[in-house]
Design a protein around this motif. Structure first.
Motif, PDB file in Angstrom:
ATOM      1  N   VAL A 100      52.751  54.018   8.910  1.00 12.05           N
ATOM      2  CA  VAL A 100      53.050  52.854   9.569  1.00 12.05           C
ATOM      3  C   VAL A 100      52.180  52.809  11.059  1.00 12.05           C
ATOM      4  CG1 VAL A 100      55.006  51.423  10.787  1.00 12.05           C
ATOM      5  CG2 VAL A 100      55.346  53.263   8.856  1.00 12.05           C
ATOM      6  N   GLY A 101      51.303  51.995  10.957  1.00  8.01           N
ATOM      7  CA  GLY A 101      50.237  51.774  11.954  1.00  8.01           C
ATOM      8  C   GLY A 101      49.008  50.948  11.404  1.00  8.01           C
ATOM      9  N   GLY A 102      47.993  51.628  12.263  1.00  8.70           N
ATOM     10  CA  GLY A 102      46.657  50.951  11.949  1.00  8.70           C
ATOM     11  C   GLY A 102      45.893  51.670  10.796  1.00  8.70           C
ATOM     12  N   GLY A 103      44.588  51.222  10.911  1.00  6.37           N
ATOM     13  CA  GLY A 103      43.578  52.053   9.995  1.00  6.37           C
ATOM     14  C   GLY A 103      43.681  53.469  10.015  1.00  6.37           C
ATOM     15  N   SER A 104      43.812  54.121  11.281  1.00  7.35           N
ATOM     16  CA  SER A 104      43.734  55.513  11.451  1.00  7.35           C
ATOM     17  C   SER A 104      44.773  56.076  10.707  1.00  7.35           C
ATOM     18  CB  SER A 104      43.756  55.737  13.040  1.00  7.35           C
ATOM     19  OG  SER A 104      42.575  55.314  13.530  1.00  7.35           O
ATOM     20  N   VAL A 105      46.045  55.568  10.843  1.00  9.80           N
ATOM     21  CA  VAL A 105      47.411  56.108  10.227  1.00  9.80           C
ATOM     22  C   VAL A 105      46.975  56.054   8.786  1.00  9.80           C
ATOM     23  CG1 VAL A 105      49.842  56.392  10.077  1.00  9.80           C
ATOM     24  CG2 VAL A 105      48.526  55.508  12.317  1.00  9.80           C
ATOM     25  N   CYS A 106      46.457  55.034   8.202  1.00  7.50           N
ATOM     26  CA  CYS A 106      46.222  54.851   6.663  1.00  7.50           C
ATOM     27  C   CYS A 106      45.167  55.638   6.329  1.00  7.50           C
ATOM     28  CB  CYS A 106      46.000  53.274   6.486  1.00  7.50           C
ATOM     29  SG  CYS A 106      47.292  52.219   6.927  1.00  7.50           S
ATOM     30  N   ASP A 107      44.093  55.873   6.845  1.00  8.46           N
ATOM     31  CA  ASP A 107      43.101  56.671   6.508  1.00  8.46           C
ATOM     32  C   ASP A 107      43.430  58.170   6.491  1.00  8.46           C
ATOM     33  OD1 ASP A 107      41.196  54.795   6.676  1.00  8.46           O
ATOM     34  OD2 ASP A 107      39.860  55.947   7.684  1.00  8.46           O
ATOM     35  N   TRP A 108      44.301  58.491   7.445  1.00 12.44           N
ATOM     36  CA  TRP A 108      44.982  59.860   7.538  1.00 12.44           C
ATOM     37  C   TRP A 108      45.638  60.334   6.292  1.00 12.44           C
ATOM     38  CZ3 TRP A 108      49.976  61.422   7.709  1.00 12.44           C
ATOM     39  CH2 TRP A 108      50.282  62.849   8.165  1.00 12.44           C
ATOM     40  N   ALA A 109      46.468  59.200   6.059  1.00 13.71           N
ATOM     41  CA  ALA A 109      47.685  59.075   4.995  1.00 13.71           C
ATOM     42  C   ALA A 109      46.700  59.313   3.558  1.00 13.71           C
ATOM     43  CB  ALA A 109      48.480  58.125   4.981  1.00 13.71           C
ATOM     44  N   LYS A 110      45.858  58.660   3.482  1.00 11.00           N
ATOM     45  CA  LYS A 110      44.850  58.893   2.272  1.00 11.00           C
ATOM     46  C   LYS A 110      44.079  60.371   2.128  1.00 11.00           C
ATOM     47  CE  LYS A 110      43.111  54.770   2.777  1.00 11.00           C
ATOM     48  NZ  LYS A 110      42.373  53.631   2.577  1.00 11.00           N
TER      49      LYS A 110
END
Lengths: 388, 388
Positions: free
Chosen positions: B96-106
């Motif tokens: 839940v957040g921006g690209g950094s959180v999504c990148d980290w999740a992947k």
């Protein structure tokens, strides 16, 4: 982008001259029994049939062949396919051909295990799919319909004089599609240019709708400019790989749901064209080209800003060269010149339509909302008369 | 469209003001344990945290929270996430957040069950994923990176002064992403405009490459025109839903692999910008804006026809208004004016870069092929000096 929507396109699309090399890998994902569907035999002449059946054999598949799926696939052919798919309990339907074969395959994929008459349930009543769906894969030989990457399937019932498209959900989209632009080189010129206009009209049906500022309109302007440019190159040299590959790619993206998301759409040219098709069995793209200009010229005053934008952004009409109405009309004029250069059918009479048929065609036309004006039955008839 | 390629984007994208209503339905597809990842706490202020945790609770999930994923997620944070995901054996990572959180999740999704150090295997050695992948879902709060619909994940290692992106395959793409443009309204202006430029640069990196006639270039011109138009509206009124929704949609399509298919691409601005980021921890979009113009002005003579086309088709420069070189330069001049109007960072000094750092930044830059000129290390240093 207006409203709420879901976008998902699960089709795995293999593109390029070597795309068929991926068929074997895809076939591994499915069970032993494959329904191999194709059209009138052109794939036998081209050698594609031999290549595909060799891959099926190497993959250890049991193949049930169902040839003879002609343009504008019929409800009778749908019933035949459903019976074959069900009785052989096939694990995959492999459609080798153009949009008609792909459409038919998707209709069979939902129809085979339908407990009722699939024409009635999925076409006349437009119900949601609630039965087992057989996976579909496509090897495409013609660019135009976009059927390779969407859930649409148009079926014609000649007895009822109805040609209806149902747009199914992403669980009916082809699981994979193999797009080798080189396979489109041998298409007769009439079918080639009909496909070009089918693509163009898929885009204009989605473009000429809505008054919001919408990213999709900008994207569609790009797709149209690329299509126009490549179509004229392909007209001179049908074996220009760059042009044919751009066109094959545009065809998929014109109707794979992307540009429609968050946007109003029209589809009345398709509705009228499909009703013409039900009466004449004419080539789909040509039914669209015959009725498009009378329809858009009639619509122009109701959607003037978009027709103006179309003229300037897609056709390069000088925005200072006249009144808004004149500029918008010039855009349609340039489209007309392009259509004539391609050699498209510009009147219904060329498709075998007679004056006596017009009333029936108007009656058989589904009237959709979404365009700049919702047509009355009389207006549909007026457009048909102007298209004759 | 050149060469052979495969296109598949399986992400299920829910868009619109009510997009979060679909989270519950998506959660049903996964097991009980969810790793809930987010950033610095802005989602608690906005109320989104409360909404998401309520839906998780209603869905009967056991939630492991991992907050504090800050911009430019680090290898240390990656290790922390891998440990938490593995020890709790989570079934889904919800970013839940921006690209950094999504990148980290992947990165965690492929790193958690990796038998080696995932930074070394997937970043330093860029290997293919051969271990279990944990599904990822995203609730996006910022438009820019496109991380919500692709397999990219950029990780920064401060000890090694390296910021590296790995583009994973479609099995690592988020399974679903929830995009409510309204969630981007509260973003501080600095982050908002940095996101706008990140989108623009994703497009220009793919546009300024290749000399073929390629449909993707026409599509990208449309995307850029829509982005420029909407960005200026959003600058005046960040709560203009139409503009912010167009921008959020463009961000996804700028980097979800669509426009790159069958096309050469460059990515040197990102490579230089990421090396700047490894030294400064600066906002990603601003590292790109600071180095873009010196880079493109240096490249212009090598890719003149494309820079000319950019000027005319994207920025409306009069094609008769000068020599080809002058027209091309005018296009970059208009881009510069737009960047300044947005308030982007136009020099590395503003990001805390000093002259002493430049050599190290140049050394840390991955030099990629694909642009109009493959840079030497000295040329990278020259561009950095011109960007200071």
């Amino acid at each position: 982008m207006l409203g709420n929507f879901m976008y998902c396109n699960p089709t795995r699309l293999y593109f390029g001259e070597d795309a068929l090399d991926n068929l074997g890998g895809e076939l591994k994902k499915y069970g032993k029994k494959v329904l191999l569907a194709y059209g009138g035999g052109s794939i036998k002449k081209s050698g594609l049939y031999g290549q595909v059946t060799a891959i099926l054999k190497e993959s250890g598949k049991e193949v049930v062949e169902l040839p003879g799926i002609l343009p504008n696939p019929t409800s009778d052919k749908l019933y035949e396919g459903c019976k074959a798919a069900r009785e052989n309990d096939v694990d995959l339907i492999l459609a080798v051909g153009g949009g008609s074969v792909c459409d038919w395959a998707k209709a069979v994929s939902v129809g085979a295990w339908c407990k009722e008459d699939p024409w009635e349930k999925y076409y006349l009543r437009m119900e949601e799919v609630d039965n087992r769906i057989i996976p579909v894969g496509c090897v495409l030989t013609m660019a135009g319909t976009g059927s390779e990457m969407n859930g649409g399937a148009v079926i014609t019932n000649h007895q009822q004089k109805l040609k209806i498209g149902h747009v199914f959900g992403d669980n009916v989209f082809p699981r994979f599609a193999i797009l080798n632009p080189r396979l489109t080189f041998t298409l007769p010129r009439y079918q080639m240019v009909a496909g070009f206009y089918d693509i163009m009209n898929h885009i204009t049906e989605q473009y000429f709708s809505g008054t919001d500022d919408n990213t999709s309109d900008y994207v569609m302007e790009g797709l149209m400019k690329s299509l126009i440019h490549s179509s004229l190159i392909a007209l001179q040299n049908p074996e220009d790989y760059e042009a044919r590959s751009n066109i094959m790619w545009i065809a998929a993206w014109a109707l794979n749901t992307f540009v429609a998301k968050g946007k109003a759409t029209d589809w009345m040219v398709h509705m009228i064209g499909q009703s013409v098709g039900a009466y004449t069995d004419a080539t789909h793209g040509m039914t669209l080209s015959a009725v498009s200009l009378p329809y858009y010229r009639y619509l122009l005053p109701y959607g003037l800003p978009k027709f103006w934008r179309f003229a300037v952004n897609v056709w390069g009409v000088d925005p200072e060269g006249g009144s808004d109405r004149e500029i918008a009309a010039l855009g349609l004029g340039r489209m007309e010149a392009w259509m004539k250069e391609l050699g498209l059918v510009m009147s219904l009479r060329e498709l075998g339509v007679t004056e006596e048929m017009l009333e029936g065609i108007a009656q058989g036309t589904f009237i959709m909302e979404g365009g700049y004006k919702v047509l009355s039955r009389e207006e549909v008839l007026g457009i048909l008369k102007a298209s004759l």
